[in-house]
Write a protein that holds these residues in place. Structure first.
Motif, PDB file in Angstrom:
ATOM      1  N   ARG A 258     -13.353  -2.160 -10.735  1.00 58.33           N
ATOM      2  CA  ARG A 258     -12.785  -3.479 -11.028  1.00 58.33           C
ATOM      3  C   ARG A 258     -11.332  -3.325 -11.470  1.00 58.33           C
ATOM      4  O   ARG A 258     -10.963  -2.336 -12.102  1.00 58.33           O
ATOM      5  N   LEU A 259     -10.521  -4.305 -11.107  1.00 56.43           N
ATOM      6  CA  LEU A 259      -9.149  -4.404 -11.594  1.00 56.43           C
ATOM      7  C   LEU A 259      -9.088  -5.535 -12.619  1.00 56.43           C
ATOM      8  O   LEU A 259      -9.543  -6.649 -12.346  1.00 56.43           O
ATOM      9  N   GLU A 260      -8.539  -5.244 -13.777  1.00 53.68           N
ATOM     10  CA  GLU A 260      -8.452  -6.237 -14.853  1.00 53.68           C
ATOM     11  C   GLU A 260      -7.012  -6.700 -15.005  1.00 53.68           C
ATOM     12  O   GLU A 260      -6.079  -5.879 -15.047  1.00 53.68           O
ATOM     13  N   THR A 261      -6.809  -7.996 -15.085  1.00 54.78           N
ATOM     14  CA  THR A 261      -5.462  -8.528 -15.250  1.00 54.78           C
ATOM     15  C   THR A 261      -5.183  -8.848 -16.716  1.00 54.78           C
ATOM     16  O   THR A 261      -6.083  -8.897 -17.556  1.00 54.78           O
ATOM     17  N   ASP A 262      -3.915  -9.087 -16.994  1.00 55.63           N
ATOM     18  CA  ASP A 262      -3.543  -9.604 -18.318  1.00 55.63           C
ATOM     19  C   ASP A 262      -3.975 -11.073 -18.405  1.00 55.63           C
ATOM     20  O   ASP A 262      -4.428 -11.655 -17.409  1.00 55.63           O
ATOM     21  N   PRO A 263      -3.831 -11.705 -19.578  1.00 55.97           N
ATOM     22  CA  PRO A 263      -4.306 -13.094 -19.724  1.00 55.97           C
ATOM     23  C   PRO A 263      -3.660 -14.082 -18.753  1.00 55.97           C
ATOM     24  O   PRO A 263      -4.275 -15.093 -18.401  1.00 55.97           O
ATOM     25  N   SER A 264      -2.433 -13.780 -18.307  1.00 51.44           N
ATOM     26  CA  SER A 264      -1.767 -14.702 -17.383  1.00 51.44           C
ATOM     27  C   SER A 264      -2.351 -14.633 -15.973  1.00 51.44           C
ATOM     28  O   SER A 264      -2.155 -15.554 -15.174  1.00 51.44           O
ATOM     29  N   GLY A 265      -3.017 -13.544 -15.661  1.00 54.40           N
ATOM     30  CA  GLY A 265      -3.540 -13.339 -14.313  1.00 54.40           C
ATOM     31  C   GLY A 265      -2.507 -12.857 -13.323  1.00 54.40           C
ATOM     32  O   GLY A 265      -2.811 -12.658 -12.143  1.00 54.40           O
ATOM     33  N   ARG A 266      -1.271 -12.595 -13.777  1.00 57.69           N
ATOM     34  CA  ARG A 266      -0.188 -12.200 -12.874  1.00 57.69           C
ATOM     35  C   ARG A 266      -0.019 -10.694 -12.749  1.00 57.69           C
ATOM     36  O   ARG A 266       0.651 -10.223 -11.821  1.00 57.69           O
ATOM     37  N   THR A 267      -0.626  -9.925 -13.649  1.00 57.68           N
ATOM     38  CA  THR A 267      -0.393  -8.477 -13.667  1.00 57.68           C
ATOM     39  C   THR A 267      -1.716  -7.739 -13.821  1.00 57.68           C
ATOM     40  O   THR A 267      -2.521  -8.078 -14.699  1.00 57.68           O
ATOM     41  N   LEU A 500       0.076 -11.930  -7.567  1.00 56.33           N
ATOM     42  CA  LEU A 500       0.259 -10.955  -8.642  1.00 56.33           C
ATOM     43  C   LEU A 500       1.586 -10.234  -8.463  1.00 56.33           C
ATOM     44  O   LEU A 500       2.083 -10.082  -7.341  1.00 56.33           O
ATOM     45  N   ASP A 501       2.149  -9.798  -9.571  1.00 57.86           N
ATOM     46  CA  ASP A 501       3.474  -9.178  -9.529  1.00 57.86           C
ATOM     47  C   ASP A 501       3.445  -7.681  -9.286  1.00 57.86           C
ATOM     48  O   ASP A 501       4.468  -7.092  -8.925  1.00 57.86           O
ATOM     49  N   ASN A 502       2.288  -7.031  -9.506  1.00 58.55           N
ATOM     50  CA  ASN A 502       2.276  -5.561  -9.430  1.00 58.55           C
ATOM     51  C   ASN A 502       1.126  -5.008  -8.603  1.00 58.55           C
ATOM     52  O   ASN A 502       0.753  -3.857  -8.750  1.00 58.55           O
ATOM     53  N   LEU A 503       0.586  -5.823  -7.702  1.00 55.91           N
ATOM     54  CA  LEU A 503      -0.540  -5.389  -6.871  1.00 55.91           C
ATOM     55  C   LEU A 503      -0.134  -5.366  -5.401  1.00 55.91           C
ATOM     56  O   LEU A 503       0.329  -6.379  -4.858  1.00 55.91           O
ATOM     57  N   TYR A 504      -0.334  -4.215  -4.761  1.00 52.35           N
ATOM     58  CA  TYR A 504      -0.022  -4.028  -3.341  1.00 52.35           C
ATOM     59  C   TYR A 504      -1.270  -3.542  -2.600  1.00 52.35           C
ATOM     60  O   TYR A 504      -2.196  -2.977  -3.201  1.00 52.35           O
ATOM     61  N   VAL A 505      -1.258  -3.722  -1.271  1.00 52.32           N
ATOM     62  CA  VAL A 505      -2.322  -3.203  -0.409  1.00 52.32           C
ATOM     63  C   VAL A 505      -1.661  -2.507   0.777  1.00 52.32           C
ATOM     64  O   VAL A 505      -0.779  -3.091   1.422  1.00 52.32           O
ATOM     65  N   VAL A 506      -2.065  -1.253   1.069  1.00 48.77           N
ATOM     66  CA  VAL A 506      -1.394  -0.531   2.160  1.00 48.77           C
ATOM     67  C   VAL A 506      -2.351   0.074   3.188  1.00 48.77           C
ATOM     68  O   VAL A 506      -1.967   0.974   3.915  1.00 48.77           O
ATOM     69  N   ASP A 507      -3.579  -0.403   3.275  1.00 47.38           N
ATOM     70  CA  ASP A 507      -4.441   0.069   4.360  1.00 47.38           C
ATOM     71  C   ASP A 507      -4.409  -0.946   5.498  1.00 47.38           C
ATOM     72  O   ASP A 507      -3.548  -1.836   5.531  1.00 47.38           O
ATOM     73  N   THR A 508      -5.345  -0.859   6.428  1.00 41.81           N
ATOM     74  CA  THR A 508      -5.336  -1.754   7.588  1.00 41.81           C
ATOM     75  C   THR A 508      -5.791  -3.172   7.257  1.00 41.81           C
ATOM     76  O   THR A 508      -5.839  -4.021   8.149  1.00 41.81           O
ATOM     77  N   SER A 509      -6.088  -3.440   5.988  1.00 43.03           N
ATOM     78  CA  SER A 509      -6.415  -4.811   5.576  1.00 43.03           C
ATOM     79  C   SER A 509      -5.307  -5.790   5.929  1.00 43.03           C
ATOM     80  O   SER A 509      -5.577  -6.975   6.176  1.00 43.03           O
ATOM     81  N   PHE A 510      -4.065  -5.338   5.935  1.00 39.75           N
ATOM     82  CA  PHE A 510      -2.941  -6.260   6.088  1.00 39.75           C
ATOM     83  C   PHE A 510      -2.786  -6.784   7.512  1.00 39.75           C
ATOM     84  O   PHE A 510      -2.062  -7.750   7.749  1.00 39.75           O
ATOM     85  N   PHE A 511      -3.472  -6.190   8.503  1.00 41.08           N
ATOM     86  CA  PHE A 511      -3.303  -6.570   9.910  1.00 41.08           C
ATOM     87  C   PHE A 511      -3.694  -8.046  10.139  1.00 41.08           C
ATOM     88  O   PHE A 511      -4.829  -8.426   9.881  1.00 41.08           O
ATOM     89  N   PRO A 512      -2.803  -8.873  10.701  1.00 40.24           N
ATOM     90  CA  PRO A 512      -3.214 -10.219  11.140  1.00 40.24           C
ATOM     91  C   PRO A 512      -4.016 -10.182  12.443  1.00 40.24           C
ATOM     92  O   PRO A 512      -4.793 -11.067  12.734  1.00 40.24           O
TER      93      PRO A 512
END
Length: 540
Positions: A258-267, A500-512
């Motif tokens: 799981r990824l947990e964010t700060d209270p703002s949900g942005r990080t 989110l300000d600090n979350l990236y994805v770099v596998d083949t998920s990004f393919f349209p």
């Protein structure tokens, strides 16, 4: 564009002990989740910056052992398959062909590295619907493709494939030569009016100096792990060189829950994982997810919270949707003429990629697989060959030409990954664009019959073909498409989550969309592209 400095695959030193251990609560500049084509490549790109980087891999190092090259162990016993059980749209359980090791799925891939065609980045009309345009064009990816080919030691020859996109430089390595039977096949295809070309392959082969070549041109490449580390996989090319920098750490047997964010949900402020069954937490200024299209979607969905009730970064309700994996067939053509080829994956055909005079829609790509033998055929078609011993199948395989036939499947929002109550993957998938796949297979079958009936007037080709079902996840893509509109995409053009300000994805998920060629080189090129963006963001 910055150079990739630091150790290369051939100079990778033994990492220090502290690079392979992590304490609960440790903080890093970058945490990369997954070590495959995306994550492993990204680690290599970021390593020379001196940033403190952690790569988390749910699997372990794949052992170098005799079974690496044992077809029975690999194809029939499934020695390196994960223990995962997923369910399909009917709730029926199945075992996906997933491999969780350092290097990810690339440990078992065939190392064919095609660029998507330039038109694949644009809207394309297919017989079954629309393949959407990407937010970037081929020209935006071209320099990164060039760097990917150089990094992954790709062999090939420009100018043979009529559909190939423009390239700024030649392939970094000469094409792999055809063995006599494949050279004859190439000759016959040319005589029939086609344009066979040398398939782009990523192996550490030096045919001019075989005494010093790491690759031996063996028949244990496609679908096998490489015992001698001569295949350009993400462990050999990405992770091992990255660990040459003391600021890079790798934690194996570490499954992120799981990824947990700060209270703002942005990080994203915490990455929760289990290592050998024990819970741990780490954090990073940036978090990069690269778990494969299905597992990346699963992780984001598992990370739902008050600010992201449908799943992390899922305000658009696009996480998990538009799953693709190609309409593919493994086909074995049997004829009277023997085929003693050892390294068979040297030829490909794209003449039907965008259609032909009789079918004005894209059909796809034809390439060779590794040379079939009995144990592999029994792995492809276990029911049909159940009563046949391996030795008899070996005799049949001596007369086989072995093809991989691939057609684009179109993004469909209802083809999607969701999670069950216990957190397992449910993959709801309905095939599409199958008419195009049938046309492609018919073209190949008709051509082979015509070519090889000319010398054997009473001999007819026999075909064993196996359509790849949803358990075949090697080409999985989609689920977190990138785009400019946050209402219809998950990621922006730099593969950062819109929300989110600090979350990236770099596998083949990004393919349209997925095109009809292997997705690995595009994933690698994109990881290099995003890596340079992150270098600019983080290194002042």
């Amino acid at each position: 564009m910055q150079d990739l400095n630091g150790p290369t695959w051939s100079q990778s030193p033994l990492p220090q002990t502290n690079q392979l251990t992590v304490s609960n609560g440790d903080h890093f500049d970058v945490v990369i989740i997954g070590s495959g084509a995306g994550g492993g490549t990204l680690a290599r790109v970021l390593a020379p910056t001196g940033l403190k980087i952690l790569v988390l891999e749910r699997g372990d190092w794949l052992p170098q052992e005799p079974e690496n090259w044992d077809a029975d162990a690999v194809f029939q016993q499934g020695r390196y398959l994960s223990k995962d059980i997923w369910t399909d749209k009917h709730g029926k359980p199945f075992q996906p062909g997933s491999h969780y090791f350092v290097g990810g799925a690339t440990k078992m891939y065939g190392a064919h590295h095609f660029r998507l065609r330039a038109r694949d980045f644009e809207e394309l009309v297919h017989v079954d619907g629309i393949s959407p345009a990407w937010p970037l064009r081929y020209s935006d990816f071209e320099p990164w493709y060039q760097m990917a080919e150089e990094m992954y030691h790709v062999h090939g020859l420009r100018g043979e494939d009529p559909t190939e996109p423009p390239a700024s430089q030649p392939y970094p390595h000469a094409p792999i030569s055809h063995e006599p039977r494949i050279a004859k096949l190439a000759e016959d295809l040319r005589a029939a009016g086609l344009n066979p070309f040398h398939a782009p392959s990523g192996v550490m082969l030096d045919e001019a100096n075989m005494a010093f070549s790491r690759c031996r041109r063996c028949n244990n490449c496609d679908g096998f792990p490489c015992l001698v580390h001569a295949k350009s996989d993400a462990e050999v090319i990405g992770i091992r060189p990255a660990l040459g920098q003391a600021t890079v750490s790798l934690l194996t047997r570490a499954e992120v829950k799981r990824l947990e964010t700060d209270p703002s949900g942005r990080t994203v402020q915490s990455v929760h994982l289990e290592r050998d069954g024990e819970p741990m937490r780490v954090s990073g200024d940036l978090v990069v997810v690269s778990c494969g299209a299905a597992n990346t979607a699963r992780l984001l969905l598992m990370s739902a919270n008050d600010k992201h009730p449908r799943g992390l970064a899922n305000g658009s309700d696009q996480v998990g949707r538009n799953y693709m994996f190609h309409n593919s067939k493994a086909a074995v053509a049997l004829s009277h003429e023997p085929n003693p080829t050892v390294f068979q994956k040297t030829i490909s055909v794209n003449d039907w990629y965008f259609g032909d005079a009789d079918f004005d829609f894209p059909m796809g790509n034809v390439q060779m697989t590794g040379k079939t033998r009995g144990a592999i055929m029994k792995g492809y078609a276990p029911i049909e060959t159940f009563l046949m011993p391996n030795w008899s199948m070996d005799k049949i395989a001596e007369h086989s030409l072995d093809f991989w036939v691939s057609t684009e499947d179109l993004p469909d929002p209802d083809n999607r990954v969701t999670i069950t109550a216990d957190g397992a993957i449910n993959l709801s998938y309905t095939p599409n664009n199958q008419s195009a796949a049938d046309h492609l297979w018919s073209r190949l079958q008709t051509l082979l019959d015509r070519l090889y009936l000319k010398d054997h007037l009473v001999e007819r080709q026999v075909y064993i073909k196996n359509a790849m079902g949803i358990a075949a996840v090697g080409h999985q893509a989609g689920t977190c498409r990138f785009g400019t509109d946050p209402s219809t995409s998950v990621l922006d053009v730099n593969c950062k989550a819109h929300e989110l300000d600090n979350l990236y994805v770099v596998d083949t998920s990004f393919f349209p969309s997925i095109g009809a060629v292997n997705p690995s080189l595009t994933a690698i090129a994109n990881a290099i592209r995003v890596g340079h963006h992150l270098r600019e963001r983080l290194v002042r």
